[in-house]
Design a protein around this motif. Structure first.
Motif, PDB file in Angstrom:
ATOM      1  N   GLN A  22      84.608   1.581 108.771  1.00  0.00           N
ATOM      2  CA  GLN A  22      85.712   0.894 108.100  1.00  0.00           C
ATOM      3  C   GLN A  22      85.473  -0.610 108.070  1.00  0.00           C
ATOM      4  OE1 GLN A  22      89.577   1.493 109.980  1.00  0.00           O
ATOM      5  NE2 GLN A  22      90.505   1.763 107.974  1.00  0.00           N
ATOM      6  N   LYS A  23      84.975  -1.173 109.173  1.00  0.00           N
ATOM      7  CA  LYS A  23      84.707  -2.608 109.230  1.00  0.00           C
ATOM      8  C   LYS A  23      83.579  -2.997 108.279  1.00  0.00           C
ATOM      9  CE  LYS A  23      87.764  -3.931 112.228  1.00  0.00           C
ATOM     10  NZ  LYS A  23      88.853  -4.852 111.812  1.00  0.00           N
ATOM     11  N   LEU A  24      82.543  -2.170 108.197  1.00  0.00           N
ATOM     12  CA  LEU A  24      81.434  -2.462 107.287  1.00  0.00           C
ATOM     13  C   LEU A  24      81.898  -2.469 105.839  1.00  0.00           C
ATOM     14  CD1 LEU A  24      78.545  -0.367 108.913  1.00  0.00           C
ATOM     15  CD2 LEU A  24      78.683  -2.858 108.775  1.00  0.00           C
ATOM     16  N   VAL A  25      82.734  -1.517 105.473  1.00  0.00           N
ATOM     17  CA  VAL A  25      83.233  -1.451 104.093  1.00  0.00           C
ATOM     18  C   VAL A  25      84.134  -2.640 103.792  1.00  0.00           C
ATOM     19  CG1 VAL A  25      84.673  -0.121 102.502  1.00  0.00           C
ATOM     20  CG2 VAL A  25      82.994   1.047 103.933  1.00  0.00           C
ATOM     21  N   GLN A  26      84.950  -3.046 104.746  1.00  0.00           N
ATOM     22  CA  GLN A  26      85.836  -4.186 104.534  1.00  0.00           C
ATOM     23  C   GLN A  26      85.065  -5.486 104.347  1.00  0.00           C
ATOM     24  OE1 GLN A  26      88.414  -4.104 107.955  1.00  0.00           O
ATOM     25  NE2 GLN A  26      89.721  -2.473 107.136  1.00  0.00           N
ATOM     26  N   ALA A  27      83.891  -5.584 104.980  1.00  0.00           N
ATOM     27  CA  ALA A  27      83.112  -6.822 104.917  1.00  0.00           C
ATOM     28  C   ALA A  27      82.069  -6.816 103.808  1.00  0.00           C
ATOM     29  CB  ALA A  27      82.432  -7.056 106.269  1.00  0.00           C
ATOM     30  N   GLU A  28      81.934  -5.725 103.068  1.00  0.00           N
ATOM     31  CA  GLU A  28      80.897  -5.648 102.047  1.00  0.00           C
ATOM     32  C   GLU A  28      81.232  -6.512 100.838  1.00  0.00           C
ATOM     33  OE1 GLU A  28      80.779  -1.550 100.897  1.00  0.00           O
ATOM     34  OE2 GLU A  28      82.635  -1.667  99.735  1.00  0.00           O
ATOM     35  N   SER A  29      80.212  -6.816 100.047  1.00  0.00           N
ATOM     36  CA  SER A  29      80.404  -7.575  98.817  1.00  0.00           C
ATOM     37  C   SER A  29      80.919  -6.646  97.725  1.00  0.00           C
ATOM     38  CB  SER A  29      79.081  -8.212  98.379  1.00  0.00           C
ATOM     39  OG  SER A  29      79.206  -8.819  97.114  1.00  0.00           O
ATOM     40  N   PRO A  30      81.970  -7.043  96.974  1.00  0.00           N
ATOM     41  CA  PRO A  30      82.511  -6.143  95.939  1.00  0.00           C
ATOM     42  C   PRO A  30      81.489  -5.781  94.870  1.00  0.00           C
ATOM     43  CG  PRO A  30      84.045  -7.926  96.414  1.00  0.00           C
ATOM     44  CD  PRO A  30      82.773  -8.269  97.109  1.00  0.00           C
ATOM     45  N   ASP A  31      80.556  -6.704  94.539  1.00  0.00           N
ATOM     46  CA  ASP A  31      79.587  -6.403  93.491  1.00  0.00           C
ATOM     47  C   ASP A  31      78.380  -5.634  93.996  1.00  0.00           C
ATOM     48  OD1 ASP A  31      78.646  -8.446  95.018  1.00  0.00           O
ATOM     49  OD2 ASP A  31      77.775  -9.585  93.355  1.00  0.00           O
ATOM     50  N   ASP A  32      78.279  -5.448  95.324  1.00  0.00           N
ATOM     51  CA  ASP A  32      77.167  -4.682  95.884  1.00  0.00           C
ATOM     52  C   ASP A  32      77.659  -3.869  97.081  1.00  0.00           C
ATOM     53  OD1 ASP A  32      74.638  -3.689  96.332  1.00  0.00           O
ATOM     54  OD2 ASP A  32      73.941  -5.433  97.470  1.00  0.00           O
ATOM     55  N   PRO A  33      78.514  -2.857  96.841  1.00  0.00           N
ATOM     56  CA  PRO A  33      79.056  -2.070  97.958  1.00  0.00           C
ATOM     57  C   PRO A  33      77.973  -1.265  98.655  1.00  0.00           C
ATOM     58  CG  PRO A  33      79.639  -1.077  95.855  1.00  0.00           C
ATOM     59  CD  PRO A  33      79.003  -2.389  95.526  1.00  0.00           C
ATOM     60  N   LEU A  34      78.201  -1.003  99.928  1.00  0.00           N
ATOM     61  CA  LEU A  34      77.223  -0.279 100.748  1.00  0.00           C
ATOM     62  C   LEU A  34      77.269   1.208 100.426  1.00  0.00           C
ATOM     63  CD1 LEU A  34      77.923  -2.013 104.180  1.00  0.00           C
ATOM     64  CD2 LEU A  34      75.905  -2.345 102.740  1.00  0.00           C
ATOM     65  N   SER A  35      76.109   1.794 100.207  1.00  0.00           N
ATOM     66  CA  SER A  35      76.023   3.237 100.021  1.00  0.00           C
ATOM     67  C   SER A  35      76.104   3.935 101.369  1.00  0.00           C
ATOM     68  CB  SER A  35      74.718   3.598  99.316  1.00  0.00           C
ATOM     69  OG  SER A  35      73.614   3.270 100.152  1.00  0.00           O
ATOM     70  N   ASP A  36      76.287   5.248 101.348  1.00  0.00           N
ATOM     71  CA  ASP A  36      76.322   6.011 102.602  1.00  0.00           C
ATOM     72  C   ASP A  36      75.003   5.905 103.345  1.00  0.00           C
ATOM     73  OD1 ASP A  36      78.879   6.717 101.929  1.00  0.00           O
ATOM     74  OD2 ASP A  36      78.370   8.729 101.235  1.00  0.00           O
ATOM     75  N   ASP A  37      73.882   5.897 102.614  1.00  0.00           N
ATOM     76  CA  ASP A  37      72.574   5.747 103.261  1.00  0.00           C
ATOM     77  C   ASP A  37      72.461   4.400 103.957  1.00  0.00           C
ATOM     78  OD1 ASP A  37      71.216   8.185 102.766  1.00  0.00           O
ATOM     79  OD2 ASP A  37      70.981   7.624 100.673  1.00  0.00           O
ATOM     80  N   ALA A  38      72.939   3.331 103.298  1.00  0.00           N
ATOM     81  CA  ALA A  38      72.852   1.997 103.898  1.00  0.00           C
ATOM     82  C   ALA A  38      73.709   1.915 105.154  1.00  0.00           C
ATOM     83  CB  ALA A  38      73.291   0.949 102.880  1.00  0.00           C
ATOM     84  N   ILE A  39      74.919   2.498 105.118  1.00  0.00           N
ATOM     85  CA  ILE A  39      75.781   2.488 106.305  1.00  0.00           C
ATOM     86  C   ILE A  39      75.141   3.276 107.434  1.00  0.00           C
ATOM     87  CG2 ILE A  39      78.013   3.258 107.201  1.00  0.00           C
ATOM     88  CD1 ILE A  39      79.208   2.698 104.459  1.00  0.00           C
ATOM     89  N   ALA A  40      74.536   4.426 107.112  1.00  0.00           N
ATOM     90  CA  ALA A  40      73.867   5.238 108.134  1.00  0.00           C
ATOM     91  C   ALA A  40      72.725   4.461 108.781  1.00  0.00           C
ATOM     92  CB  ALA A  40      73.361   6.535 107.519  1.00  0.00           C
ATOM     93  N   ARG A  41      71.959   3.713 107.987  1.00  0.00           N
ATOM     94  CA  ARG A  41      70.846   2.926 108.548  1.00  0.00           C
ATOM     95  C   ARG A  41      71.363   1.820 109.454  1.00  0.00           C
ATOM     96  NH1 ARG A  41      68.717   3.478 103.278  1.00  0.00           N
ATOM     97  NH2 ARG A  41      69.491   1.388 102.730  1.00  0.00           N
ATOM     98  N   ILE A  42      72.429   1.129 109.049  1.00  0.00           N
ATOM     99  CA  ILE A  42      72.961   0.034 109.864  1.00  0.00           C
ATOM    100  C   ILE A  42      73.436   0.548 111.216  1.00  0.00           C
ATOM    101  CG2 ILE A  42      74.826  -1.651 110.040  1.00  0.00           C
ATOM    102  CD1 ILE A  42      74.684  -1.970 107.003  1.00  0.00           C
ATOM    103  N   ILE A  43      74.195   1.635 111.208  1.00  0.00           N
ATOM    104  CA  ILE A  43      74.729   2.156 112.470  1.00  0.00           C
ATOM    105  C   ILE A  43      73.628   2.762 113.320  1.00  0.00           C
ATOM    106  CG2 ILE A  43      76.325   3.849 113.458  1.00  0.00           C
ATOM    107  CD1 ILE A  43      78.159   3.386 111.123  1.00  0.00           C
ATOM    108  N   SER A  44      72.639   3.401 112.692  1.00  0.00           N
ATOM    109  CA  SER A  44      71.513   3.952 113.453  1.00  0.00           C
ATOM    110  C   SER A  44      70.720   2.840 114.111  1.00  0.00           C
ATOM    111  CB  SER A  44      70.619   4.785 112.535  1.00  0.00           C
ATOM    112  OG  SER A  44      71.314   5.913 112.043  1.00  0.00           O
TER     113      SER A  44
END
Length: 441
Positions: A383-405
């Motif tokens: 939730q925090k990652l999505v709130q902080a993302e750039s509106p013109d370049d939202p994070l994909s599920d793969d990108a979120i998985a890599r960050i948390i991993s």
């Protein structure tokens, strides 16, 4: 073939769920308010049971508040109901009285008023209302036009498009382009801005101007009359910091108790002795059952607090994995007992007021192979990652998985998608479309 009879004896053990055992199980999962109602019902039929409530007014629960707890935790002020003002029905009824309708028109307007939904739209088709009011279709249309002039504009609309059209007309926004956009609201709901441009024959900049005006309208004008928040239920457990560390207490400000009236038994005649003995036995059992419920609740709460010190200090990001069996083994009760205690109780913490059940969450594996982090903490991180993302370049599920991993918790893309859906977060494609609609891009 010979037939004969024989007798045999055998012993066996079985668990019999008596009525008292069923009541004791129910007591474990009762919040304080339900417990008060239960004891009051027992006192009505048992002369030796007395319900003792805390002194009124109940003291407020004083807890240090962190930034994460603002707006979440319970106090006396939050529990007080504000003056909600007139209801939608009362407001519209008063406005209809000011329209100067004839008695026949006023009776027909009452039919329309009865069909008004809480959000301000008509809940039935106009032809049905006309039949009920004894009007022709033309008369019903004329009456509806007068009713739609009631403030706030948008009341008595038959659809979302009509609700927005009424408000736009009043504010002088109803241009041909605005009207065309209202005719393609399904495309707007799908965030298909290019499709709307093609359908309306306009450019993207012109469309964005209309969307900014559209966002200033209220799709549910009737909800303005139902804005008073319902008071939050007081917690059953309260966590506070002491000199020895975190501690948990029962919320004595709402906790009822049972008083057994032994002295009342002396006033009964000797011939009523069997009744007196049975009722006194039930009263004493109820007092013991309520005390056992309180002690079990306190034990479970204390063990939860002991295991969730990181959460109490820093918030959801430090929520530790925990299972019902672990808590049950630690305090020496059955797993089902812990499940019943945590199913309906609330606990007030410096991070806010939460259901006790929400502290039980699955563990996720780390890159080293052991368990590190809980599912609740990972959901909070997503939730925090999505709130902080750039509106013109939202994070994909793969990108979120890599960050948390990379932060130490092994997470698959499908797990991110599952947690994202639990949090009601749209996909990255939908989030970018929503940013276009809301004007963030």
């Amino acid at each position: 073939m010979q037939l004969y009879t024989a007798q045999s004896f055998a012993q066996r053990q079985s668990l019999v769920v008596t009525a008292q055992l069923q009541q004791a199980i129910c007591l474990l999962q009762m919040p304080n308010a339900e417990l008060s109602s239960f004891i009051e019902a027992q006192a009505e039929e048992n002369p030796f049971v007395e319900l003792r409530l805390p002194p009124a007014p109940a003291p407020s629960v004083a807890l240090p508040r962190t930034a994460a707890a603002v707006g979440d935790d319970w106090d006396r002020i939050a529990g007080l109901a504000a003056d909600p003002g007139p209801s939608l029905y009362v407001h519209v009824g008063a406005e209809i009285a000011r329209l100067g309708l004839t008695p026949a028109e006023a009776a027909a307007a009452g039919v329309f008023l009865d069909a008004l939904e809480p959000w301000g739209w008509l809940g039935q088709p106009l032809d049905v209302l006309a039949l009920r009011a004894g009007l022709s279709e033309a008369e019903a249309e004329a009456l509806l036009a007068r009713l739609q002039g009631i403030e706030p504009r948008g009341l008595f609309a038959r659809s979302l498009a009509e609700c927005l059209r009424l408000q736009a007309e009043e504010q002088g926004l109803l241009t041909p382009l605005f009207s065309a956009v209202l005719g393609h609201l399904p495309l707007l709901a799908a965030a298909d801005l290019r499709g709307i441009c093609r359908a309306c024959g306009c450019g993207m900049e012109e469309l964005k101007l209309v969307l900014r005006q559209l966002r200033g309208l209220n799709p549910k004008p009737g909800a303005l009359f139902d804005a008073a928040p319902s008071p939050q239920r007081p917690p059953d457990l309260v966590v506070s910091r002491s000199a020895e560390g975190w501690r948990v207490d029962l919320n004595r400000s709402t906790l009822p108790s049972v008083v057994v009236r032994d002295d009342a038994a002396e006033g009964f005649a000797r011939r009523a002795a069997p009744y007196v003995g049975e009722r006194l036995s039930v009263a004493r059992w109820l007092a013991r059952a309520v005390e056992h419920r309180n002690q079990t609740t306190l034990k479970v709460g204390a063990e939860v607090v002991r295991r969730q010190k990181g959460f109490l200090d820093e918030g959801l990001s430090k929520m530790q994995p925990m299972t019902l069996r672990e808590v049950a083994d630690a305090i020496g009760v059955h797993e089902s007992t812990v499940s019943r205690v945590t199913s309906g109780l609330m606990i007030a913490t410096p991070q806010g007021t939460f259901p006790l059940k929400s502290f039980f969450t699955a563990a996720l594996a780390s890159r080293e192979g052991d368990t590190s982090g809980s599912a609740a903490a990972v959901r909070h991180r997503i939730q925090k990652l999505v709130q902080a993302e750039s509106p013109d370049d939202p994070l994909s599920d793969d990108a979120i998985a890599r960050i948390i991993s990379d932060e130490g918790v092994t997470l698959a893309r499908r797990t991110v998608a599952k947690y994202r859906e639990q949090l009601n977060i749209p996909s990255s494609v939908q989030r970018r479309r929503q940013a276009l609609v809301t004007g963030a891009l």
